[in-house]
Design a protein around this motif. Structure first.
Motif, PDB file in Angstrom:
ATOM      1  N   TRP A  44    -109.992 -51.893 -20.654  1.00 56.91           N
ATOM      2  CA  TRP A  44    -109.627 -50.499 -20.859  1.00 56.91           C
ATOM      3  C   TRP A  44    -109.999 -50.073 -22.288  1.00 56.91           C
ATOM      4  O   TRP A  44    -110.543 -48.991 -22.492  1.00 56.91           O
ATOM      5  N   TYR A  45    -109.740 -50.943 -23.254  1.00 57.59           N
ATOM      6  CA  TYR A  45    -110.073 -50.605 -24.645  1.00 57.59           C
ATOM      7  C   TYR A  45    -111.586 -50.491 -24.844  1.00 57.59           C
ATOM      8  O   TYR A  45    -112.064 -49.623 -25.577  1.00 57.59           O
ATOM      9  N   VAL A  46    -112.319 -51.363 -24.171  1.00 56.81           N
ATOM     10  CA  VAL A  46    -113.784 -51.294 -24.278  1.00 56.81           C
ATOM     11  C   VAL A  46    -114.285 -49.992 -23.640  1.00 56.81           C
ATOM     12  O   VAL A  46    -115.127 -49.279 -24.224  1.00 56.81           O
ATOM     13  N   ASP A  47    -113.750 -49.662 -22.466  1.00 57.61           N
ATOM     14  CA  ASP A  47    -114.156 -48.420 -21.792  1.00 57.61           C
ATOM     15  C   ASP A  47    -113.792 -47.200 -22.634  1.00 57.61           C
ATOM     16  O   ASP A  47    -114.563 -46.237 -22.730  1.00 57.61           O
ATOM     17  N   PHE A  48    -112.618 -47.251 -23.236  1.00 56.35           N
ATOM     18  CA  PHE A  48    -112.151 -46.151 -24.095  1.00 56.35           C
ATOM     19  C   PHE A  48    -113.147 -45.926 -25.243  1.00 56.35           C
ATOM     20  O   PHE A  48    -113.552 -44.805 -25.532  1.00 56.35           O
ATOM     21  N   ALA A  49    -113.544 -47.027 -25.868  1.00 49.20           N
ATOM     22  CA  ALA A  49    -114.464 -46.913 -27.010  1.00 49.20           C
ATOM     23  C   ALA A  49    -115.848 -46.463 -26.560  1.00 49.20           C
ATOM     24  O   ALA A  49    -116.483 -45.623 -27.205  1.00 49.20           O
ATOM     25  N   LYS A  50    -116.302 -47.018 -25.449  1.00 49.92           N
ATOM     26  CA  LYS A  50    -117.640 -46.647 -24.961  1.00 49.92           C
ATOM     27  C   LYS A  50    -117.689 -45.167 -24.568  1.00 49.92           C
ATOM     28  O   LYS A  50    -118.709 -44.507 -24.724  1.00 49.92           O
ATOM     29  N   ALA A  51    -116.567 -44.670 -24.041  1.00 49.97           N
ATOM     30  CA  ALA A  51    -116.519 -43.258 -23.644  1.00 49.97           C
ATOM     31  C   ALA A  51    -116.515 -42.330 -24.862  1.00 49.97           C
ATOM     32  O   ALA A  51    -116.811 -41.140 -24.738  1.00 49.97           O
ATOM     33  N   GLY A  52    -116.188 -42.867 -26.021  1.00 53.36           N
ATOM     34  CA  GLY A  52    -116.199 -42.070 -27.255  1.00 53.36           C
ATOM     35  C   GLY A  52    -115.165 -40.961 -27.259  1.00 53.36           C
ATOM     36  O   GLY A  52    -115.382 -39.901 -27.850  1.00 53.36           O
ATOM     37  N   VAL A  53    -114.043 -41.202 -26.610  1.00 53.99           N
ATOM     38  CA  VAL A  53    -113.032 -40.141 -26.501  1.00 53.99           C
ATOM     39  C   VAL A  53    -111.998 -40.187 -27.626  1.00 53.99           C
ATOM     40  O   VAL A  53    -111.159 -39.293 -27.733  1.00 53.99           O
ATOM     41  N   GLY A  54    -112.060 -41.220 -28.462  1.00 51.66           N
ATOM     42  CA  GLY A  54    -111.087 -41.310 -29.555  1.00 51.66           C
ATOM     43  C   GLY A  54    -111.603 -42.194 -30.666  1.00 51.66           C
ATOM     44  O   GLY A  54    -112.556 -42.964 -30.469  1.00 51.66           O
ATOM     45  N   PRO A  55    -111.002 -42.097 -31.848  1.00 52.39           N
ATOM     46  CA  PRO A  55    -111.438 -42.928 -32.971  1.00 52.39           C
ATOM     47  C   PRO A  55    -111.267 -44.424 -32.675  1.00 52.39           C
ATOM     48  O   PRO A  55    -110.283 -44.826 -32.049  1.00 52.39           O
ATOM     49  N   THR A  56    -112.220 -45.198 -33.116  1.00 53.35           N
ATOM     50  CA  THR A  56    -112.182 -46.650 -33.005  1.00 53.35           C
ATOM     51  C   THR A  56    -112.796 -47.213 -34.292  1.00 53.35           C
ATOM     52  O   THR A  56    -113.213 -46.440 -35.158  1.00 53.35           O
ATOM     53  N   SER A  57    -112.896 -48.513 -34.372  1.00 55.17           N
ATOM     54  CA  SER A  57    -113.558 -49.098 -35.545  1.00 55.17           C
ATOM     55  C   SER A  57    -115.030 -48.710 -35.589  1.00 55.17           C
ATOM     56  O   SER A  57    -115.652 -48.716 -36.645  1.00 55.17           O
TER      57      SER A  57
END
Lengths: 452, 317
Positions: free
Chosen positions: A253-266
């Protein structure tokens, strides 16, 4: 030119000997001095050394306590982990230390904190039956948290997986606002976040969802695993397995979240490392933060206050668990010199006027049952938040805590490193899970070796 | 009479020797004491810790001998960060030294407002590192940073400066921000180059490049050497800048430092404060101390080939 009558030449050996003596004296003097430091002031008062944060323990509160306890003078030290370690290692700890309940197992397993049960038994203002279950994270029976004596008391806390959102941004996107009563699933949440995200020319104008990536990865991922009925550690807390289906689903889920670019990540950092500025600037529709977040909005414009709402923590499985990620409070070090006086301060700070002020301020859920009714309900958003929060309390679980590892501080660099690799498609989620397992197990092994 | 005079002269020499030695030791004693208390003692303490599994708080530590050093040899994260730090140094130091020299040459002229320009170029080097890093973090921001706004005008970007692999270059830019410090030292050195040497070279037909290459650089090579050695040590010890540029909620959080700026000292910091491995962290510091020592010795050795001193060492003997 001075010509002293009888003067022997200063030999190199004598010089080095003298230097060593001076150096030794210079070193010994403060150490000897430290043995007596902080015990009694010149006016005969007991000097109580407290390590806290100055925005949580104010000068006014210190003055009020000193006025009510004329035999005690407080020596305040700003919280500093490195300094605390040095003080603990030299057996010269403060008399009371700010610390989170989640992650306290390591301190307690090393015997660094004082058993508070005798004090709770004697106290008339701070008793076991007054404490909300969240304080159980400060309990330690020698093997695990949640049982045995209390080694600390929580100041205030939040169920940090709850969601804050801006209704106006939902309306603009033509999306139904989140329910303030029923939890949404993580998959649905990601879907909605994708719809709420606005991008233009390689830049993100508005994020759909912030998960406070820079604050904590271990706690939310652990929560997801628990919600699916999984476990983070084995029974004796010496090993983890992040290759279980529950763990891999959380990581994915965290990987999908980051790949989707919907929120700040590292890999897409927020300007100041936190969601708040983006949320207030209406550049973020939803942010995952606990009840305490509401304190930020009291002085904001009506436009913000009229549009914000809080939703229950999302779920990733059948179990609705909504734990605190920290639960900041305090403990009295085992080697503290003034434990009785420190307890008097604990009573004042955790059950006296400061705790009531905190409860009324809306910056956290009080840790005492009797103070839940003090939570603010004056503003419309505060009423809604109060209702949602009361229902959420029924689902407060407890995060796992191994004494052999420093909680999120140790987990997060490992999680972030391997999540980044998975996000960049350098490895699969399964390979990331395996690498995380190996690295954390090595840290657990080293921790076990240190603590025994 | 002659014997008395000789005796008197002998006593005088002795008194002078006593006075000289006493004065010498008196003057060096603050440094020796400082070295003993602030350098030798912590170094020894760190070495002792490096032989244990001490975690910073627990009294239940034990000796592990050279175990931490052996572990280092197979720690890919530590070795990778060491190699990364060497690469960073190999890129950053030449740019720092050449940049400082270039600015100094530009400002070593009798021009109007040259004092103002010198001040302007020097000012960034006195800006506290925390303020500079936070300012650059905002400048580098992908969505709202001024750097991308400027690049956008010339149809470049947006560039995600603060994530891999660009974070590496962002860190170099941040380090170069303090170029003014080196510039001032170079400027002082340039002003010590005799003007008649340059004039003579020009009369002999040398152009500006020849003057710089064959007159100025050799004349100021001891200062360049100093800048290179201190520059290497400075870049080796960088830790706060990567932490500040990283996506973090507070200063000192090591969690989200990009891999490209995860330098050796960041790795040491992580071992100390994220993993509470004071023993292993101390061993890493000792390894680093030896690496820096070796590189400095190599630099000193190589300096014979390219550093020119006005006083010949052979003649001095």
């Amino acid at each position: 030119m001075p010509q002293p009558p009888h003067h022997t030449q200063l030999s190199r050996r004598r010089f080095l000997t003298s230097s060593a003596l001076v150096a030794g004296s210079a070193l010994t003097a403060p150490l000897l001095g430290a043995c007596n430091a902080g015990t009694e002031s010149g006016d005969g008062k007991t000097v109580l050394t407290i390590m806290y944060k100055n925005n949580e323990l104010t000068k006014e509160q210190i003055a009020d306590f000193e006025a009510k306890n004329p035999d005690i003078r407080i020596s305040f030290i700003e919280h500093d982990g490195t300094r605390l370690n040095a003080m603990l290692a030299s057996n010269e700890p403060p008399d009371l230390v700010r610390a989170p309940a989640v992650g306290s197992a390591r301190t307690n397993a090393q015997g660094l904190a004082t058993d508070l049960d005798p004090y709770l038994a004697k106290s008339s203002v701070l008793k076991k039956e007054h404490l909300l279950p969240v304080n159980d994270s400060f309990r330690w029976d020698g093997k695990r948290i949640g049982h045995g004596p209390y080694y600390g008391i929580i100041k205030d806390w939040s169920q940090d997986a709850t969601l804050w959102y801006n209704r106006a941004l939902f309306e603009q996107a033509g999306i139904q606002p989140l329910s303030t009563a029923e939890p949404i699933s993580y998959d649905e949440l990601l879907e909605i976040a994708t719809k709420l995200t606005k991008k233009s020319g390689g830049k993100t104008e508005a994020y759909g969802l912030g998960v406070e990536w820079a604050w904590n990865l271990f706690a939310p991922i652990s929560t997801m695993i628990l919600q699916q009925g999984g476990e983070v550690y084995n029974t004796d807390l010496t090993k983890t397995d992040m290759t279980t289906p529950q763990a891999l689903r959380a990581l994915k889920w965290y990987v999908d979240f980051a790949k989707a670019g919907v929120g700040p990540t590292s890999l897409d950092p927020a300007p100041d490392g936190a969601d708040l500025s983006l949320f207030l600037a209406k550049r973020m529709a939803i942010t995952q933060d606990g009840y305490w977040y509401g304190g930020n909005f009291v002085k904001e414009s009506d436009e913000i206050k009229n549009n914000i709402a809080m939703a229950p923590a999302p779920v990733m499985g059948d179990k609705r668990i909504s734990p605190t990620y920290a639960g900041w409070g305090a403990y009295i070090p085992a080697k503290a010199k003034h434990k009785d006086e420190a307890w008097r301060f604990m009573e004042y700070y955790m059950a006296g006027p400061p705790s009531e002020d905190r409860a009324k301020g809306g910056w956290g859920i009080p840790a005492l049952k009797s103070q839940l009714s003090l939570m603010p309900q004056e503003l419309p958003y505060q009423k809604q938040v109060f209702e949602t929060q009361q229902a959420e309390l029924q689902h407060a679980g407890q995060l796992p805590d191994s004494p052999y590892i420093g909680g999120a501080t140790a987990w997060d660099p490992v999680l972030d490193k391997h999540l980044q690799r998975a996000i960049k498609n350098e490895v699969t989620v399964e390979a990331a899970g395996k690498a995380i397992t190996d690295e954390i197990n090595e840290l657990l092994r080293q921790g076990k070796d240190q603590i025994g | 009479m002659t014997a008395t005079a000789t005796e008197e002269a002998r006593r005088g020499r002795k008194r002078w020797q006593r006075y000289s030695s006493r004065t010498f030791y008196l003057f060096v004693s603050p440094w020796v004491l400082g070295f003993a208390l602030l350098t030798a003692l912590p170094l020894g303490y760190a070495f002792a810790i490096s032989l244990t599994n001490f975690n910073g708080t627990s009294s239940q530590w034990r000796w592990v001998g050279l175990g931490n050093y052996v572990e280092f040899l197979s720690d890919t994260d530590a070795i990778t960060s060491l190699v990364r730090t060497l690469a960073f140094t190999a890129i950053a130091v030449p740019i720092m030294v050449a940049g400082g020299l270039g600015l100094a040459v530009l400002l070593n002229r009798r021009l109007k407002l040259v004092g103002l320009f010198r001040t302007v170029f020097f000012l960034p080097s006195v800006v506290p590192v925390v303020a500079a890093a936070i300012m650059w973090k905002l400048i580098f921001n992908r969505d709202a940073g001024i750097l991308n706004a400027i690049l956008e005008k010339i149809s470049i970007g947006p560039i995600a400066w603060l994530v891999d692999p660009n974070a590496f270059y962002a860190l170099i830019i941040l380090i170069l921000w303090g170029l003014g410090g080196g510039m001032v030292i170079m400027l002082a050195a340039l002003q010590g180059v005799p003007a008649e040497l340059e004039e003579a070279a020009v009369l002999d037909g040398a152009n500006r490049w020849h003057v710089l290459r064959h007159i100025i650089v050799p004349m100021i090579s001891p200062v360049i050497f100093f800048q290179v050695v201190t520059g290497i040590i400075f870049t080796f010890q960088i830790v706060i800048q990567p932490l500040l540029l990283a996506h973090s909620r507070e200063v000192g959080q090591v969690t989200h430092v990009p891999q490209s700026t995860h330098l050796y000292m960041v790795q040491v910091y992580e071992e100390y404060f994220a993993n509470n491995r004071y023993g292993y962290g101390s061993a890493m510091l000792w390894v680093f101390f030896v690496v820096i020592l070796i590189i400095t010795l190599i630099m000193l050795r190589s300096s014979r080939l390219w550093v020119h001193y006005e006083v010949d060492s052979e003649a001095e003997r």
